[in-house]
Design a protein around this motif. Sequence first.
Motif, PDB file in Angstrom:
ATOM      1  N   ARG A 114       0.850  -1.188   0.000  1.00  0.00           N
ATOM      2  CA  ARG A 114       0.000   0.000   0.000  1.00  0.00           C
ATOM      3  C   ARG A 114       0.888   1.240   0.000  1.00  0.00           C
ATOM      4  NH1 ARG A 114      -5.884  -0.603   2.841  1.00  0.00           N
ATOM      5  NH2 ARG A 114      -6.537  -2.293   1.454  1.00  0.00           N
ATOM      6  N   GLY A 115       0.432   2.260  -0.753  1.00  0.00           N
ATOM      7  CA  GLY A 115       1.199   3.485  -0.855  1.00  0.00           C
ATOM      8  C   GLY A 115       0.370   4.714  -0.542  1.00  0.00           C
ATOM      9  N   LEU A 116       0.979   5.653   0.181  1.00  0.00           N
ATOM     10  CA  LEU A 116       0.406   6.974   0.427  1.00  0.00           C
ATOM     11  C   LEU A 116       1.261   7.968  -0.333  1.00  0.00           C
ATOM     12  CD1 LEU A 116      -0.009   6.672   4.306  1.00  0.00           C
ATOM     13  CD2 LEU A 116      -1.798   6.374   2.593  1.00  0.00           C
ATOM     14  N   VAL A 117       0.668   8.655  -1.305  1.00  0.00           N
ATOM     15  CA  VAL A 117       1.427   9.516  -2.208  1.00  0.00           C
ATOM     16  C   VAL A 117       0.864  10.927  -2.131  1.00  0.00           C
ATOM     17  CG1 VAL A 117       2.409   9.726  -4.522  1.00  0.00           C
ATOM     18  CG2 VAL A 117       1.684   7.478  -3.685  1.00  0.00           C
ATOM     19  N   ASP A 118       1.720  11.893  -1.776  1.00  0.00           N
ATOM     20  CA  ASP A 118       1.275  13.267  -1.545  1.00  0.00           C
ATOM     21  C   ASP A 118       2.163  14.230  -2.332  1.00  0.00           C
ATOM     22  OD1 ASP A 118      -0.162  15.360  -0.495  1.00  0.00           O
ATOM     23  OD2 ASP A 118       0.238  14.872   1.610  1.00  0.00           O
ATOM     24  N   GLY A 119       1.761  15.495  -2.390  1.00  0.00           N
ATOM     25  CA  GLY A 119       2.551  16.522  -3.073  1.00  0.00           C
ATOM     26  C   GLY A 119       2.728  16.212  -4.542  1.00  0.00           C
ATOM     27  N   ASN A 120       3.975  16.376  -5.020  1.00  0.00           N
ATOM     28  CA  ASN A 120       4.335  16.039  -6.400  1.00  0.00           C
ATOM     29  C   ASN A 120       5.059  14.707  -6.473  1.00  0.00           C
ATOM     30  OD1 ASN A 120       4.236  19.166  -6.272  1.00  0.00           O
ATOM     31  ND2 ASN A 120       4.166  18.724  -8.453  1.00  0.00           N
ATOM     32  N   ALA A 121       4.883  13.888  -5.453  1.00  0.00           N
ATOM     33  CA  ALA A 121       5.653  12.655  -5.348  1.00  0.00           C
ATOM     34  C   ALA A 121       5.110  11.570  -6.277  1.00  0.00           C
ATOM     35  CB  ALA A 121       5.640  12.168  -3.907  1.00  0.00           C
ATOM     36  N   ARG A 122       5.915  10.499  -6.377  1.00  0.00           N
ATOM     37  CA  ARG A 122       5.532   9.369  -7.224  1.00  0.00           C
ATOM     38  C   ARG A 122       5.825   8.061  -6.504  1.00  0.00           C
ATOM     39  NH1 ARG A 122       7.551   8.367 -13.495  1.00  0.00           N
ATOM     40  NH2 ARG A 122       5.921   6.854 -14.054  1.00  0.00           N
ATOM     41  N   GLY A 123       4.855   7.182  -6.502  1.00  0.00           N
ATOM     42  CA  GLY A 123       5.038   5.849  -5.952  1.00  0.00           C
ATOM     43  C   GLY A 123       4.883   4.811  -7.047  1.00  0.00           C
ATOM     44  N   VAL A 124       5.777   3.840  -7.047  1.00  0.00           N
ATOM     45  CA  VAL A 124       5.794   2.816  -8.093  1.00  0.00           C
ATOM     46  C   VAL A 124       5.792   1.433  -7.440  1.00  0.00           C
ATOM     47  CG1 VAL A 124       7.060   1.851 -10.046  1.00  0.00           C
ATOM     48  CG2 VAL A 124       7.084   4.335  -9.647  1.00  0.00           C
ATOM     49  N   PHE A 125       4.966   0.542  -7.966  1.00  0.00           N
ATOM     50  CA  PHE A 125       4.998  -0.864  -7.582  1.00  0.00           C
ATOM     51  C   PHE A 125       4.937  -1.708  -8.843  1.00  0.00           C
ATOM     52  CE2 PHE A 125       2.689  -4.850  -7.077  1.00  0.00           C
ATOM     53  CZ  PHE A 125       3.454  -5.486  -6.120  1.00  0.00           C
ATOM     54  N   ALA A 126       5.859  -2.650  -8.950  1.00  0.00           N
ATOM     55  CA  ALA A 126       5.830  -3.628 -10.039  1.00  0.00           C
ATOM     56  C   ALA A 126       6.109  -4.991  -9.425  1.00  0.00           C
ATOM     57  CB  ALA A 126       6.856  -3.289 -11.114  1.00  0.00           C
ATOM     58  N   GLY A 127       5.111  -5.841  -9.387  1.00  0.00           N
ATOM     59  CA  GLY A 127       5.264  -7.145  -8.773  1.00  0.00           C
ATOM     60  C   GLY A 127       5.048  -8.255  -9.787  1.00  0.00           C
ATOM     61  N   ARG A 128       5.849  -9.273  -9.678  1.00  0.00           N
ATOM     62  CA  ARG A 128       5.770 -10.386 -10.628  1.00  0.00           C
ATOM     63  C   ARG A 128       5.812 -11.703  -9.867  1.00  0.00           C
ATOM     64  NH1 ARG A 128      10.349 -11.655 -15.163  1.00  0.00           N
ATOM     65  NH2 ARG A 128       9.198 -13.124 -16.456  1.00  0.00           N
ATOM     66  N   ILE A 129       4.875 -12.574 -10.173  1.00  0.00           N
ATOM     67  CA  ILE A 129       4.868 -13.923  -9.619  1.00  0.00           C
ATOM     68  C   ILE A 129       4.985 -14.901 -10.782  1.00  0.00           C
ATOM     69  CG2 ILE A 129       3.493 -15.669  -8.424  1.00  0.00           C
ATOM     70  CD1 ILE A 129       2.219 -13.451  -6.805  1.00  0.00           C
ATOM     71  N   ILE A 130       5.974 -15.777 -10.706  1.00  0.00           N
ATOM     72  CA  ILE A 130       6.182 -16.795 -11.741  1.00  0.00           C
ATOM     73  C   ILE A 130       5.883 -18.167 -11.136  1.00  0.00           C
ATOM     74  CG2 ILE A 130       7.823 -17.855 -13.319  1.00  0.00           C
ATOM     75  CD1 ILE A 130       9.394 -15.265 -13.331  1.00  0.00           C
ATOM     76  N   VAL A 131       4.984 -18.895 -11.771  1.00  0.00           N
ATOM     77  CA  VAL A 131       4.646 -20.250 -11.332  1.00  0.00           C
ATOM     78  C   VAL A 131       5.168 -21.216 -12.391  1.00  0.00           C
ATOM     79  CG1 VAL A 131       2.808 -21.824 -10.635  1.00  0.00           C
ATOM     80  CG2 VAL A 131       2.592 -19.377 -10.165  1.00  0.00           C
ATOM     81  N   ALA A 132       6.186 -21.989 -12.027  1.00  0.00           N
ATOM     82  CA  ALA A 132       6.813 -22.905 -12.979  1.00  0.00           C
ATOM     83  C   ALA A 132       5.885 -24.063 -13.322  1.00  0.00           C
ATOM     84  CB  ALA A 132       8.123 -23.431 -12.401  1.00  0.00           C
ATOM     85  N   GLN A 133       6.226 -24.768 -14.377  1.00  0.00           N
ATOM     86  CA  GLN A 133       5.375 -25.851 -14.876  1.00  0.00           C
ATOM     87  C   GLN A 133       5.179 -26.945 -13.821  1.00  0.00           C
ATOM     88  OE1 GLN A 133       6.702 -27.454 -18.599  1.00  0.00           O
ATOM     89  NE2 GLN A 133       5.014 -28.906 -18.767  1.00  0.00           N
ATOM     90  N   ASP A 134       6.217 -27.211 -13.037  1.00  0.00           N
ATOM     91  CA  ASP A 134       6.128 -28.275 -12.032  1.00  0.00           C
ATOM     92  C   ASP A 134       5.565 -27.789 -10.702  1.00  0.00           C
ATOM     93  OD1 ASP A 134       7.205 -30.098 -13.813  1.00  0.00           O
ATOM     94  OD2 ASP A 134       9.267 -29.666 -13.200  1.00  0.00           O
ATOM     95  N   ALA A 135       5.263 -26.510 -10.597  1.00  0.00           N
ATOM     96  CA  ALA A 135       4.815 -25.949  -9.312  1.00  0.00           C
ATOM     97  C   ALA A 135       3.305 -26.080  -9.153  1.00  0.00           C
ATOM     98  CB  ALA A 135       5.253 -24.500  -9.203  1.00  0.00           C
ATOM     99  N   GLN A 136       2.820 -27.311  -9.212  1.00  0.00           N
ATOM    100  CA  GLN A 136       1.385 -27.556  -9.081  1.00  0.00           C
ATOM    101  C   GLN A 136       0.910 -27.245  -7.667  1.00  0.00           C
ATOM    102  OE1 GLN A 136      -0.277 -28.036 -11.700  1.00  0.00           O
ATOM    103  NE2 GLN A 136       1.237 -28.775 -13.171  1.00  0.00           N
ATOM    104  N   ARG A 137      -0.387 -26.934  -7.557  1.00  0.00           N
ATOM    105  CA  ARG A 137      -1.049 -26.622  -6.288  1.00  0.00           C
ATOM    106  C   ARG A 137      -0.421 -25.410  -5.606  1.00  0.00           C
ATOM    107  NH1 ARG A 137      -1.889 -32.117  -3.043  1.00  0.00           N
ATOM    108  NH2 ARG A 137      -3.210 -30.724  -1.784  1.00  0.00           N
ATOM    109  N   THR A 138      -0.008 -24.465  -6.428  1.00  0.00           N
ATOM    110  CA  THR A 138       0.467 -23.180  -5.925  1.00  0.00           C
ATOM    111  C   THR A 138      -0.725 -22.313  -5.526  1.00  0.00           C
ATOM    112  OG1 THR A 138       2.584 -23.092  -7.105  1.00  0.00           O
ATOM    113  CG2 THR A 138       1.495 -20.984  -6.683  1.00  0.00           C
ATOM    114  N   ASP A 139      -0.565 -21.567  -4.436  1.00  0.00           N
ATOM    115  CA  ASP A 139      -1.588 -20.642  -3.969  1.00  0.00           C
ATOM    116  C   ASP A 139      -0.924 -19.275  -3.818  1.00  0.00           C
ATOM    117  OD1 ASP A 139      -3.551 -19.191  -2.696  1.00  0.00           O
ATOM    118  OD2 ASP A 139      -3.921 -20.642  -1.103  1.00  0.00           O
TER     119      ASP A 139
END
Length: 436
Positions: free
Chosen positions: A310-335
């Motif tokens: 979660r981000g609180l962004v005020d003034g002239n500021a900038r907040g960045v989030f980039a999230g990546r989840i990789i689930v491999a072929q053998d990673a069955q029953r991933t939650d």
Amino acid sequence: MSAIDTWVARQRERAAHLPGAALPWLTRRRADAIARFADLGWPTSRLEAWRHTSLAFLEQQALAAPDSAAHPAATLATLRAAFDDGGHWLVFVDGQFAPTLSVIGTLPTGVTVSALSEAFNTAPDAVEAAFGTADDSASPYALNLALCSDGAFVRLARGTALAQPLHLVFIGATGAADSHLRNLIVADANSEASIVEHHVGGGATLGTVVTRVQAAQDARITHVKLQQQDAQAIHVAQIEAEQARGSHFASHSLSFGARLARNDIHTRFDGEGCETLFNGLYHVDGRRHVDHHTLIEHAMPLGTSREYYRGLVDGNARGVFAGRIIVAQDAQRTDAVQRCDNLLLSKLAEADARPELEIYADDVKCAHGATVGQIDEDALFYLRARGIDEVHARQLLTYAFAAEVIERIAHDALRKHARTALLARLPGGAMLEELL
């Protein structure tokens, strides 16, 4: 001489005086690292991973010591009083271990806590195994390896546990132009610890920090990072975790300081049944900039990951989030669940949120989402209708938005300090803290 050449020359000048300079393996890795940095240069917006957070300005900007300086003893006393948790304290000032300020206390048998500069001499083989290389590293983290002057070395033997948190405190004090720190946390099977990484003060104009975590089978590591540096600092940091079967790793990232803060957080599940929690909160105002880039690699089956920012962004500021989840072929029953929410507190504030799922398995339960918005007018009206003035109503709603992240911190003292740190940044926060 170009800015890159200047950094290469700086590394050559410092190499012979850096801790571990007599270790051949470290000399080779540092040479490879500075060569990689020289080849890549500072990341620019042309790179997808740095599209919103270019460091190209470091090509032209000469680094100089800031005007203000912190007082290490007073800063540490304030921190210790705020926690009062009987924990273990390892302190660094301007990138160097400060033994007179550190209070490590009595450690359980099998637990090692020391400065990395000492561990090069006392446990060189263990350090070599955990230290990492610059292969495939982004250029700032290659520079970190080439120039790291110190950091923490933590080793938890099989079945050991730290009952109280270990505090790693990094204070910028005398105005060093740059600082490069590397922390190694090695947790053997069934071990457990909570580690708090504090970054405070005004010291280094540029600071790079790499924290590497190796969690063996069924180990449980909680890592809380509190970044509260002064307004002139540039903070570029990476957390790398490797998780074996059944291990649990929790990362809480609280970014409240620096004019530019970049946090790369990455874990990889190398065994079945791993669990991880990525939990983050950032507050930026003025013209400040904060960026969280995360990567969770589900490489094995039965893994569970939860990611909330979660981000609180005020003034002239900038907040960045980039999230990546990789689930491999053998990673069955991933939650896996990933979510980022941003609250814009001014008309000129800007937030970028980009959650990503990359799934190659077919038996999974995955979800992601992101929101960017302003304070809900209906909620504001509800509070005002009950006699709360607009200023305090907005403060309450802002705090309530952020509190969900803070409440996920399990340790009482850590949670309380995180709440106090947030309220100190909010207008009227002291009065709001009394109400809460």
